[in-house]
Motif scaffolding. Structure first.
Motif, mmCIF file in Angstrom:
data_model
loop_
_atom_site.group_PDB
_atom_site.id
_atom_site.type_symbol
_atom_site.label_atom_id
_atom_site.label_comp_id
_atom_site.label_asym_id
_atom_site.label_seq_id
_atom_site.Cartn_x
_atom_site.Cartn_y
_atom_site.Cartn_z
ATOM 1 N N GLY A 55 6.596 -1.793 1.625
ATOM 2 C CA GLY A 55 6.230 -0.639 0.645
ATOM 3 C C GLY A 55 4.637 -0.601 0.436
ATOM 4 O O GLY A 55 4.406 0.247 -0.250
ATOM 5 N N ALA A 56 4.022 -1.621 0.922
ATOM 6 C CA ALA A 56 2.510 -1.574 0.421
ATOM 7 C C ALA A 56 1.791 -0.486 1.122
ATOM 8 O O ALA A 56 2.044 -0.071 2.126
ATOM 9 C CB ALA A 56 1.828 -3.057 1.257
ATOM 10 N N THR A 57 1.021 -0.091 0.053
ATOM 11 C CA THR A 57 0.004 0.964 0.414
ATOM 12 C C THR A 57 -1.456 0.615 0.559
ATOM 13 O O THR A 57 -1.701 -0.592 0.453
ATOM 14 C CB THR A 57 -0.127 2.126 -0.799
ATOM 15 O OG1 THR A 57 -0.665 1.509 -1.742
ATOM 16 C CG2 THR A 57 1.369 2.718 -0.944
ATOM 17 N N VAL A 58 -2.061 1.345 1.138
ATOM 18 C CA VAL A 58 -3.855 0.884 1.552
ATOM 19 C C VAL A 58 -4.301 0.550 0.480
ATOM 20 O O VAL A 58 -5.135 -0.527 0.202
ATOM 21 C CB VAL A 58 -4.471 2.063 2.317
ATOM 22 C CG1 VAL A 58 -5.890 1.705 2.358
ATOM 23 C CG2 VAL A 58 -3.782 2.562 3.456
ATOM 24 N N SER A 59 -4.124 1.217 -0.852
ATOM 25 C CA SER A 59 -4.830 0.650 -2.035
ATOM 26 C C SER A 59 -4.325 -0.549 -2.399
ATOM 27 O O SER A 59 -5.070 -1.465 -2.992
ATOM 28 C CB SER A 59 -4.632 1.769 -2.992
ATOM 29 O OG SER A 59 -3.212 1.796 -3.448
ATOM 30 N N GLU A 60 -2.993 -0.906 -2.372
ATOM 31 C CA GLU A 60 -2.598 -2.301 -2.755
ATOM 32 C C GLU A 60 -3.040 -3.395 -1.895
ATOM 33 O O GLU A 60 -2.971 -4.391 -2.332
ATOM 34 C CB GLU A 60 -0.848 -1.941 -2.602
ATOM 35 C CG GLU A 60 -0.300 -1.158 -3.833
ATOM 36 C CD GLU A 60 1.042 -0.827 -3.659
ATOM 37 O OE1 GLU A 60 1.773 -0.298 -4.499
ATOM 38 O OE2 GLU A 60 1.847 -1.393 -2.581
ATOM 39 N N VAL A 61 -3.207 -2.964 -0.468
ATOM 40 C CA VAL A 61 -3.850 -3.854 0.260
ATOM 41 C C VAL A 61 -5.110 -4.211 -0.133
ATOM 42 O O VAL A 61 -5.532 -5.441 -0.131
ATOM 43 C CB VAL A 61 -3.787 -3.582 1.914
ATOM 44 C CG1 VAL A 61 -4.546 -4.500 2.727
ATOM 45 C CG2 VAL A 61 -2.272 -3.471 2.333
ATOM 46 N N ARG A 62 -5.842 -3.331 -0.499
ATOM 47 C CA ARG A 62 -7.409 -3.496 -0.912
ATOM 48 C C ARG A 62 -7.365 -4.474 -2.169
ATOM 49 O O ARG A 62 -7.893 -5.274 -2.160
ATOM 50 C CB ARG A 62 -8.333 -2.263 -0.897
ATOM 51 C CG ARG A 62 -9.352 -2.539 -1.893
ATOM 52 C CD ARG A 62 -10.211 -0.988 -2.127
ATOM 53 N NE ARG A 62 -11.420 -1.314 -2.323
ATOM 54 C CZ ARG A 62 -12.259 -0.354 -2.591
ATOM 55 N NH1 ARG A 62 -12.080 0.770 -2.127
ATOM 56 N NH2 ARG A 62 -13.667 -0.813 -2.861
ATOM 57 N N GLU A 63 -6.386 -4.032 -3.102
ATOM 58 C CA GLU A 63 -6.608 -4.767 -4.307
ATOM 59 C C GLU A 63 -5.769 -6.002 -4.453
ATOM 60 O O GLU A 63 -6.533 -7.020 -5.059
ATOM 61 C CB GLU A 63 -5.718 -3.696 -5.268
ATOM 62 C CG GLU A 63 -5.739 -4.275 -6.634
ATOM 63 C CD GLU A 63 -5.177 -3.492 -7.976
ATOM 64 O OE1 GLU A 63 -5.081 -3.967 -9.114
ATOM 65 O OE2 GLU A 63 -4.453 -2.472 -7.393
ATOM 66 N N HIS A 64 -4.943 -6.288 -3.595
ATOM 67 C CA HIS A 64 -4.058 -7.563 -3.707
ATOM 68 C C HIS A 64 -4.097 -8.519 -2.565
ATOM 69 O O HIS A 64 -4.424 -9.703 -2.575
ATOM 70 C CB HIS A 64 -2.839 -7.414 -4.079
ATOM 71 C CG HIS A 64 -2.429 -6.390 -5.470
ATOM 72 N ND1 HIS A 64 -2.815 -6.797 -6.715
ATOM 73 C CD2 HIS A 64 -2.023 -5.080 -5.632
ATOM 74 C CE1 HIS A 64 -2.455 -5.963 -7.594
ATOM 75 N NE2 HIS A 64 -1.895 -5.040 -7.050
ATOM 76 N N GLN A 65 -4.136 -7.970 -1.235
ATOM 77 C CA GLN A 65 -4.096 -8.876 -0.054
ATOM 78 C C GLN A 65 -5.466 -9.076 0.400
ATOM 79 O O GLN A 65 -5.331 -10.309 0.730
ATOM 80 C CB GLN A 65 -3.182 -7.908 0.790
ATOM 81 C CG GLN A 65 -1.604 -7.826 0.600
ATOM 82 C CD GLN A 65 -1.006 -6.974 1.659
ATOM 83 O OE1 GLN A 65 -1.274 -7.100 2.989
ATOM 84 N NE2 GLN A 65 0.211 -6.105 1.301
ATOM 85 N N LEU A 66 -6.308 -8.309 0.356
ATOM 86 C CA LEU A 66 -7.674 -8.576 0.595
ATOM 87 C C LEU A 66 -8.335 -9.806 0.283
ATOM 88 O O LEU A 66 -8.724 -10.421 0.859
ATOM 89 C CB LEU A 66 -8.492 -7.283 0.539
ATOM 90 C CG LEU A 66 -9.856 -7.353 1.377
ATOM 91 C CD1 LEU A 66 -9.977 -7.817 2.840
ATOM 92 C CD2 LEU A 66 -10.799 -6.161 0.850
#
Length: 255
Positions: A55-66
């Motif tokens: 369910g990850a979105t692009v903003s969640e990838v930037r904030e949490h995964q990056l």
């Protein structure tokens, strides 16, 4: 990229497709990124960090995964995300572009070889009705345009699933018709491996021979009823208002 045995750090960012949903193994999910990592490990030492979440979105990838990916100091980083954004009412192409460009820039400037994808017509693969498939296709086209810009700016490696004949085949998809099957994951892993081989990272390609259990028709029907149907219902709520606005706009233009 070196052709000698080396220590390869691989960070995978994204959603359920990169996590490996619908490619089960004893310890959880495997998926294309793990299959690729295992193939690289036949010739190199590998440190694999799969940060993808369902369910990850692009903003969640930037904030949490990056931040976690950068801390891993990757030699290879995959950035495959955006379909969840395209299927939600919160779709914002401007914000998605900003976040994707930021992620790609940070990964590329860290020295990582970045891998992305261009997406196929997901609505057609799922079998969505036209009034849902058309707005979704337009969003995916916008998303692909952003990834084209990422490719031009940062020279990333990418696979294009649009013209890929395998992605149109039923066996490429799990019974929920939302995620790749084991065969689909293996196919993606092979395509990415070929890109890395062409860049000079030598290792054997992942196998296309499936080893997991086959899901029977009865189980497949249960999956469609319990997982796919509720998901499609949620997407109707997300996409129908958008489809309605497009229809009103078309009528006004005709008049």
């Amino acid at each position: 990229m070196t052709t000698q045995a080396d220590y390869i750090r691989f960070a995978a960012l994204g959603d359920s497709a990169t996590l490996g949903l619908d490619d089960p193994v004893d310890r959880g999910w495997r998926g294309w990124a793990r299959l690729l990592s295992d193939a690289i490990a036949t010739a190199h030492q590998v440190s694999f960090c799969n940060l993808a979440l369902p369910g990850a979105t692009v903003s969640e990838v930037r904030e949490h995964q990056l931040p976690l990916a950068l801390a891993h100091r990757p030699v290879i980083a995959s950035l495959v995300v955006g379909l969840n954004d395209a299927m939600r009412s919160t779709w914002d192409a401007r914000r998605i572009r900003e976040d994707l460009l930021h992620c790609a820039r940070e990964l590329a400037e860290s020295g990582a070889m970045v891998i992305t994808a261009r997406f196929h017509d997901h609505g057609r693969a799922i079998g969505l009705p036209g009034f849902l498939a058309r707005p979704l296709a337009r969003r995916i086209a916008e998303l692909n345009g952003i990834y084209d810009e990422v490719h031009e700016l940062y020279g990333v490696l990418r696979i294009d699933l649009g013209p890929d004949g395998a992605a149109a085949h039923r066996d490429f998809w799990a019974h929920d018709r939302l995620h790749p099957s084991e065969l689909g994951h293996r196919h993606v892993a092979v395509r990415v491996a070929r890109l890395l081989n062409a860049e000079g990272l030598e290792f054997e390609l992942p196998s296309l021979v499936c080893t997991g259990p086959r899901v029977g028709r009865v189980k497949g029907a249960q999956v469609l009823a319990t997982e796919a149907a509720p998901w499609i219902a949620r997407r109707i709520r997300d996409l129908t208002p958008h489809a309605g606005r497009l229809l009103v706009r078309q009528v006004r233009l005709r008049w």
